[in-house]
Scaffold this motif. Structure first.
Motif, PDB file in Angstrom:
ATOM      1  N   ASP A 113       1.921  41.087  29.582  1.00 31.06           N
ATOM      2  CA  ASP A 113       2.389  42.293  29.682  1.00 31.06           C
ATOM      3  C   ASP A 113       1.149  43.137  30.267  1.00 31.06           C
ATOM      4  O   ASP A 113       0.990  44.223  30.919  1.00 31.06           O
ATOM      5  N   TYR A 114      -0.422  42.605  30.278  1.00 31.12           N
ATOM      6  CA  TYR A 114      -0.910  43.367  30.753  1.00 31.12           C
ATOM      7  C   TYR A 114      -2.123  42.071  30.974  1.00 31.12           C
ATOM      8  O   TYR A 114      -3.190  43.186  31.138  1.00 31.12           O
ATOM      9  N   GLN A 115      -1.429  41.774  32.124  1.00 33.11           N
ATOM     10  CA  GLN A 115      -2.020  40.978  32.861  1.00 33.11           C
ATOM     11  C   GLN A 115      -3.172  39.600  32.290  1.00 33.11           C
ATOM     12  O   GLN A 115      -4.121  39.897  33.299  1.00 33.11           O
ATOM     13  N   VAL A 116      -3.250  39.558  31.193  1.00 24.54           N
ATOM     14  CA  VAL A 116      -4.177  38.660  30.721  1.00 24.54           C
ATOM     15  C   VAL A 116      -4.212  37.165  30.215  1.00 24.54           C
ATOM     16  O   VAL A 116      -2.613  37.401  29.972  1.00 24.54           O
ATOM     17  N   ASP A 117      -4.357  37.062  30.531  1.00 26.65           N
ATOM     18  CA  ASP A 117      -4.055  34.745  30.578  1.00 26.65           C
ATOM     19  C   ASP A 117      -4.125  34.930  28.996  1.00 26.65           C
ATOM     20  O   ASP A 117      -5.095  35.048  28.955  1.00 26.65           O
ATOM     21  N   ALA A 118      -3.109  33.890  28.477  1.00 25.94           N
ATOM     22  CA  ALA A 118      -3.052  33.968  26.976  1.00 25.94           C
ATOM     23  C   ALA A 118      -2.265  32.248  26.950  1.00 25.94           C
ATOM     24  O   ALA A 118      -1.175  32.597  27.673  1.00 25.94           O
ATOM     25  N   ILE A 119      -2.522  31.511  25.759  1.00 26.66           N
ATOM     26  CA  ILE A 119      -1.912  30.643  25.562  1.00 26.66           C
ATOM     27  C   ILE A 119      -2.285  30.790  23.966  1.00 26.66           C
ATOM     28  O   ILE A 119      -2.699  31.531  23.003  1.00 26.66           O
ATOM     29  N   THR A 120       0.067  30.106  23.475  1.00 24.97           N
ATOM     30  CA  THR A 120      -0.327  29.824  21.694  1.00 24.97           C
ATOM     31  C   THR A 120      -0.874  28.342  21.267  1.00 24.97           C
ATOM     32  O   THR A 120      -0.148  27.342  21.979  1.00 24.97           O
ATOM     33  N   LEU A 121      -1.976  28.166  20.658  1.00 28.16           N
ATOM     34  CA  LEU A 121      -2.099  27.290  20.357  1.00 28.16           C
ATOM     35  C   LEU A 121      -2.138  26.652  19.265  1.00 28.16           C
ATOM     36  O   LEU A 121      -1.967  26.977  18.129  1.00 28.16           O
ATOM     37  N   GLU A 122      -1.173  25.946  18.543  1.00 28.04           N
ATOM     38  CA  GLU A 122      -0.626  24.937  17.433  1.00 28.04           C
ATOM     39  C   GLU A 122      -1.304  23.957  16.676  1.00 28.04           C
ATOM     40  O   GLU A 122      -0.773  22.333  16.970  1.00 28.04           O
ATOM     41  N   ILE A 123      -2.083  23.815  15.709  1.00 29.34           N
ATOM     42  CA  ILE A 123      -2.363  22.381  16.018  1.00 29.34           C
ATOM     43  C   ILE A 123      -2.052  21.983  14.363  1.00 29.34           C
ATOM     44  O   ILE A 123      -1.487  22.826  13.294  1.00 29.34           O
ATOM     45  N   SER A 124      -1.723  21.110  14.205  1.00 33.97           N
ATOM     46  CA  SER A 124      -0.591  20.100  12.677  1.00 33.97           C
ATOM     47  C   SER A 124      -1.790  18.675  12.543  1.00 33.97           C
ATOM     48  O   SER A 124      -2.638  18.792  13.865  1.00 33.97           O
ATOM     49  N   SER A 125      -2.356  18.482  11.724  1.00 35.29           N
ATOM     50  CA  SER A 125      -2.908  17.812  10.494  1.00 35.29           C
ATOM     51  C   SER A 125      -1.592  16.731  10.259  1.00 35.29           C
ATOM     52  O   SER A 125      -1.263  16.625   9.755  1.00 35.29           O
ATOM     53  N   ARG A 126      -2.516  15.106  10.340  1.00 36.48           N
ATOM     54  CA  ARG A 126      -1.981  14.221   9.961  1.00 36.48           C
ATOM     55  C   ARG A 126      -1.994  14.008   8.307  1.00 36.48           C
ATOM     56  O   ARG A 126      -1.057  13.628   7.784  1.00 36.48           O
ATOM     57  N   ALA A 127      -3.212  14.439   7.904  1.00 34.97           N
ATOM     58  CA  ALA A 127      -3.308  14.538   6.531  1.00 34.97           C
ATOM     59  C   ALA A 127      -3.682  16.064   6.337  1.00 34.97           C
ATOM     60  O   ALA A 127      -3.046  16.781   6.285  1.00 34.97           O
ATOM     61  N   SER A 128      -3.455  15.506   4.564  1.00 34.85           N
ATOM     62  CA  SER A 128      -2.923  16.821   4.084  1.00 34.85           C
ATOM     63  C   SER A 128      -4.101  17.730   3.291  1.00 34.85           C
ATOM     64  O   SER A 128      -5.111  17.737   3.889  1.00 34.85           O
ATOM     65  N   PHE A 129      -3.799  18.894   3.295  1.00 30.08           N
ATOM     66  CA  PHE A 129      -4.906  20.030   3.696  1.00 30.08           C
ATOM     67  C   PHE A 129      -5.018  19.628   1.967  1.00 30.08           C
ATOM     68  O   PHE A 129      -5.951  20.326   1.206  1.00 30.08           O
ATOM     69  N   ASP A 130      -4.676  19.549   1.199  1.00 25.91           N
ATOM     70  CA  ASP A 130      -5.068  19.114  -0.324  1.00 25.91           C
ATOM     71  C   ASP A 130      -6.607  18.673  -0.508  1.00 25.91           C
ATOM     72  O   ASP A 130      -6.594  19.221  -1.736  1.00 25.91           O
ATOM     73  N   ASN A 131      -6.749  17.946   0.457  1.00 25.99           N
ATOM     74  CA  ASN A 131      -7.473  16.602   0.157  1.00 25.99           C
ATOM     75  C   ASN A 131      -9.503  17.735   1.318  1.00 25.99           C
ATOM     76  O   ASN A 131      -9.199  18.172   1.851  1.00 25.99           O
ATOM     77  N   LYS A 132     -10.550  17.864  -0.041  1.00 28.59           N
ATOM     78  CA  LYS A 132     -11.376  19.036   0.750  1.00 28.59           C
ATOM     79  C   LYS A 132     -11.776  18.071   2.046  1.00 28.59           C
ATOM     80  O   LYS A 132     -12.702  18.684   2.561  1.00 28.59           O
ATOM     81  N   ASN A 133     -12.507  16.886   2.526  1.00 30.15           N
ATOM     82  CA  ASN A 133     -13.038  16.009   3.276  1.00 30.15           C
ATOM     83  C   ASN A 133     -11.863  16.199   4.228  1.00 30.15           C
ATOM     84  O   ASN A 133     -12.283  16.688   5.315  1.00 30.15           O
ATOM     85  N   SER A 134     -10.147  16.013   3.872  1.00 29.40           N
ATOM     86  CA  SER A 134      -9.682  16.842   4.848  1.00 29.40           C
ATOM     87  C   SER A 134      -9.800  17.885   6.046  1.00 29.40           C
ATOM     88  O   SER A 134      -9.566  17.843   6.604  1.00 29.40           O
ATOM     89  N   ARG A 135      -9.710  18.971   4.523  1.00 37.08           N
ATOM     90  CA  ARG A 135      -9.690  20.563   4.905  1.00 37.08           C
ATOM     91  C   ARG A 135     -10.874  20.391   6.041  1.00 37.08           C
ATOM     92  O   ARG A 135     -11.277  21.014   7.092  1.00 37.08           O
ATOM     93  N   ASN A 136     -12.203  19.954   5.939  1.00 36.82           N
ATOM     94  CA  ASN A 136     -13.473  20.382   6.667  1.00 36.82           C
ATOM     95  C   ASN A 136     -13.562  20.018   7.857  1.00 36.82           C
ATOM     96  O   ASN A 136     -13.685  20.272   8.974  1.00 36.82           O
ATOM     97  N   GLU A 137     -12.913  18.218   7.710  1.00 35.20           N
ATOM     98  CA  GLU A 137     -12.795  17.296   8.875  1.00 35.20           C
ATOM     99  C   GLU A 137     -12.329  18.113  10.115  1.00 35.20           C
ATOM    100  O   GLU A 137     -12.290  18.605  11.323  1.00 35.20           O
ATOM    101  N   PHE A 138     -10.565  18.621   9.490  1.00 34.64           N
ATOM    102  CA  PHE A 138      -9.610  19.567  10.441  1.00 34.64           C
ATOM    103  C   PHE A 138     -10.544  20.892  10.946  1.00 34.64           C
ATOM    104  O   PHE A 138     -10.298  21.275  12.309  1.00 34.64           O
ATOM    105  N   LEU A 139     -10.765  21.686   9.822  1.00 34.28           N
ATOM    106  CA  LEU A 139     -11.620  23.036  10.632  1.00 34.28           C
ATOM    107  C   LEU A 139     -12.648  22.297  11.571  1.00 34.28           C
ATOM    108  O   LEU A 139     -13.216  23.646  12.400  1.00 34.28           O
ATOM    109  N   LEU A 140     -13.105  21.516  10.879  1.00 36.43           N
ATOM    110  CA  LEU A 140     -14.725  20.833  12.768  1.00 36.43           C
ATOM    111  C   LEU A 140     -13.459  20.307  13.294  1.00 36.43           C
ATOM    112  O   LEU A 140     -14.681  20.652  14.542  1.00 36.43           O
ATOM    113  N   ARG A 141     -12.423  19.655  13.213  1.00 40.26           N
ATOM    114  CA  ARG A 141     -12.163  19.576  15.537  1.00 40.26           C
ATOM    115  C   ARG A 141     -11.719  20.734  15.969  1.00 40.26           C
ATOM    116  O   ARG A 141     -11.926  21.008  16.867  1.00 40.26           O
TER     117      ARG A 141
END
Length: 709
Positions: free
Chosen positions: A393-421
């Motif tokens: 509406d203000y002529q700014v180029d914008a998109i929405t990115l929805e990222i989904s993971s195959r691994a569960s976020f309950d694992n700390k290593n999976s969360r770190n890898e997902f956050l890194l990517r």
């Protein structure tokens, strides 16, 4: 010697071509309409691979700088934010302070943006303004307030004139794991950008309070960003609410909060915006990225923005990029058959000449058609597919990115890898946009997507609409010419006292018939304007169900048409058989078709998708229109088929019937409900969609003219 006859002036080729097409309008209409439908079905085959038009973007040219340490720090924020869900009381305020403190510790300028969502109500005077730009309501309870958190990094190589915006919507009352992960991705990138030396554009991180809606939070911040209010009256009530809620926690406020400001902080002109969302569900096969780009009234961001996201996601981070599909089309048998046909034609073309590149695999055609149908529908609907729509509406180029993971976020290593990517993906996009010396302009703004890496440009998809509407002016001219010829023949059969007087009367009669037909069409389209305003009256009735609102709307529309018929002029055809004249009907149909052609052309400029879908309904309806009384006199196969087609078009062309047929086809007959049409139309006018105006001011009057045949 007799005088030689003066030679006749030879007509120009373009004039002769026009006369030829007018005289053969029936054949021309059939060929053009069929070609328009075929051209539309060929769009997935004609789609081209996307490419980066702006060389300065250079996506992936630099190695990512985001490290595992940044991901670990972001993981700490994620755990602390989620941990506040278990605490009762003012956990939302504590969460806001926690996020602001993390921003402040990085050296960013931080401020709270207090707002209240504006109610979505239909108002005719605010229709052409952007959503949520109406008058702000006063005396709103504190429970409806929201607080955005804004952090700004000043670019070391910039002059403060440009900025890139990161948006992470979250529910401040009770945050879920996906929203917390999106905060973590944005924080990891934000932390990195405070240390880099190559940054030339300011970075704005907007943590949008989405407890009252994602779009409402982003829109409120953008409205205040672009429309400064110097008296501060718009924040008084919000300040009172926050102070009342925070008095008991004043002693707990940290004393080391720095760079947190009370006023509204701004950066430069926005070059681009990314809305980051993480889905709180696991993918079945691999990590994926869904891209949403449609904004209000079919507006799309520059294609280069989608191209760099798709390139970095697929080739750098190994994500599977996706765009929205219409799944009912994928399961359609006739689409699969059509795909197999085009695949066979492509194989035949390559057999005849290996250099002919035509046809795609049937599976790709089906998937491309489903994506194209979804892109057409979302653009025609005119409703944004995400909070990125507020930026367009203000002529700014914008998109929405929805990222989904195959691994569960309950694992700390999976969360770190997902956050890194995820963080490296956003870092790459920001680095590419940072290279621009001007706004996005090289690539396309008008396009349709058939996949994340394939698109159809405006120069290709406009051919389908041009072929579809081309018969309308030819048929209108042919009808007007035939009506004049018929009147001339009838005049010659009647004895007159003077030839000059007869000719003058004939000219006056023709002019009067044209004016009379135009008056009737004008009355119908004026009635369409009245119909477009009636929902404002219906919405004033309290506790009215959608079904009751729809029936009341129909009743008021019919009543207004009757009143206009009695006061102004009859918009209908002559009722009695003795008054029914083919010439008068032909002139009326000619004017109706001309107005429909103008309406479709104007709509194609505002929203092509609406014009294309509307043309598929309006063009056959206008071309097939014929008085039933004339067809019922002669029982021939041609007349019988025309009557049958007219009845079908009258039923399908009625907007509520069209909506119900499409809804039942795509979602099943169990979901049939009359009130759903009212809800759908209500969403159109709430978002100021031009499709609503097209339906009530172009399509509905044309349908009314046809239904009175």
């Amino acid at each position: 010697m007799a005088e030689s006859e003066t030679p006749r002036t030879k007509q120009r080729p373009i004039v002769r071509l026009g006369l030829f097409l007018i005289s053969h309008s029936l054949l021309f209409s059939v060929v053009c309409c069929a070609a328009g439908v075929v051209a539309l079905l060929l769009l997935p085959v004609l789609a081209k691979n996307t490419y980066i038009s702006e060389n300065a973007l250079m996506p992936g040219s630099a190695n990512p700088m985001l490290s595992g340490e940044d991901a670990s720090e972001a993981n700490k924020l994620v755990k602390e934010v989620i941990a506040l869900n278990s605490k009762s009381g003012a956990s939302g305020i504590k969460r806001q302070r926690l996020i602001a403190q993390y921003m402040s510790d990085l050296g960013a300028e931080v401020n709270y943006h207090k707002f209240h969502p504006q109610g979505v109500h239909f108002h005719p005077l605010h229709f052409f303004s952007s959503p949520g730009s109406g008058t702000t309501e006063r005396n709103i309870s504190c429970s409806l307030r929201g607080t955005n958190i804004v952090g700004i990094i000043r670019a070391p190589r910039g002059d403060g004139k440009e900025a890139i915006v990161l948006v992470t919507p979250y529910n401040s009352v009770k945050i879920n794991q996906g929203e917390a992960m999106s905060l973590g991705i944005a924080y990891s990138v934000f932390s990195l950008l405070t240390r880099v030396t190559w940054l030339a554009k300011d970075i704005i991180w907007l943590v949008a309070d989405s407890q009252h809606g994602e779009y409402a939070a982003v829109s409120a911040w953008l409205r205040d960003y672009h429309t400064p209010v110097f008296n501060g009256l718009h924040t008084i009530d919000a300040e009172i609410c926050v102070v009342a809620n925070n008095l008991h926690e004043a002693k707990e406020q940290p004393t080391n909060e720095r760079n947190i400001y009370d006023g509204f902080r701004r950066a430069g002109t926005m070059a681009a915006a990314l809305v980051i969302k993480v889905l709180d569900r696991n993918e079945q096969f691999e990590d994926s990225l869904s891209i949403y780009a449609e904004a209000s009234n079919g507006q799309m961001p520059n294609l280069d923005l989608i191209n760099i996201v798709n390139y970095l996601a697929v080739h750098r981070q190994g994500l599977r990029a996706k765009v929205e599909k219409m799944w009912s089309v994928i399961d359609s048998k006739w689409v699969k058959t059509l795909g197999e046909l085009f695949e066979s034609l492509g194989q035949l073309a390559r057999y005849l000449n290996p250099q002919w590149k035509f046809g795609i695999p049937a599976a790709d055609y089906v998937e491309g058609t489903a994506t194209l149908a979804s892109s057409l529908y979302n653009q025609a609907l005119g409703v944004p597919t995400g909070p990125h729509g507020a930026f367009r509406d203000y002529q700014v180029d914008a998109i929405t990115l929805e990222i989904s993971s195959r691994a569960s976020f309950d694992n700390k290593n999976s969360r770190n890898e997902f956050l890194l990517r995820g963080g490296r993906l956003i870092e790459g996009v920001i680095r590419s946009v940072n290279n621009l010396l001007e706004k996005f302009h090289q690539s396309f703004f008008l396009y349709l997507l058939t996949s994340p890496s394939k698109f159809v440009s405006v120069g290709v998809y406009m051919i389908a609409l041009a072929l579809l509407v081309a018969p309308l002016p030819m048929v209108a001219a042919s009808l007007y010419t035939d009506a004049n010829k018929l009147d001339s023949i009838q005049r010659k059969d009647k004895p007159t006292a003077s030839a000059s007087v007869a000719e003058e009367c004939d000219v006056n009669l023709r002019s009067w018939k044209w004016v009379n037909a135009a008056k009737k069409v004008f009355v119908l389209h004026s009635w369409g304007s009245v119909v477009s305003l009636l929902p404002y009256l219906v919405c004033q009735i309290p506790n009215c169900s959608p079904t009751a609102s729809f029936l009341l709307w129909v009743l008021l529309s019919a009543l207004s048409l009757l009143i206009m018929h009695l006061i102004l002029a009859s918009p209908f055809f002559h009722a009695t058989e003795s008054q029914l004249h083919v010439g008068e009907w032909a002139i009326l149909k000619s004017v109706t078709i001309s107005v429909a052609f103008i309406g479709l052309c104007l709509m194609s400029v505002i929203n092509f998708a609406t014009a294309e879908i509307g043309g598929l309904l309006v063009v056959p309806m206008c071309l097939m229109a014929h008085p039933l009384k004339l067809d019922l006199k002669v029982w021939r196969l041609k007349n019988f088929l025309r009557v049958a087609f007219n009845i079908v078009f009258v039923f399908i062309g009625f907007p509520p019937a069209t909506f119900m047929v499409l809804k039942s086809t795509f979602e099943g007959f169990n979901s049939f409900n009359v009130g759903d049409f009212w809800n759908w139309v209500e969403s159109l006018w709430a978002w100021n969609s031009a499709t609503y105006l097209y339906i009530v001011m172009v399509h509905l009057p044309c349908w009314t003219c046809k239904s009175e045949d």
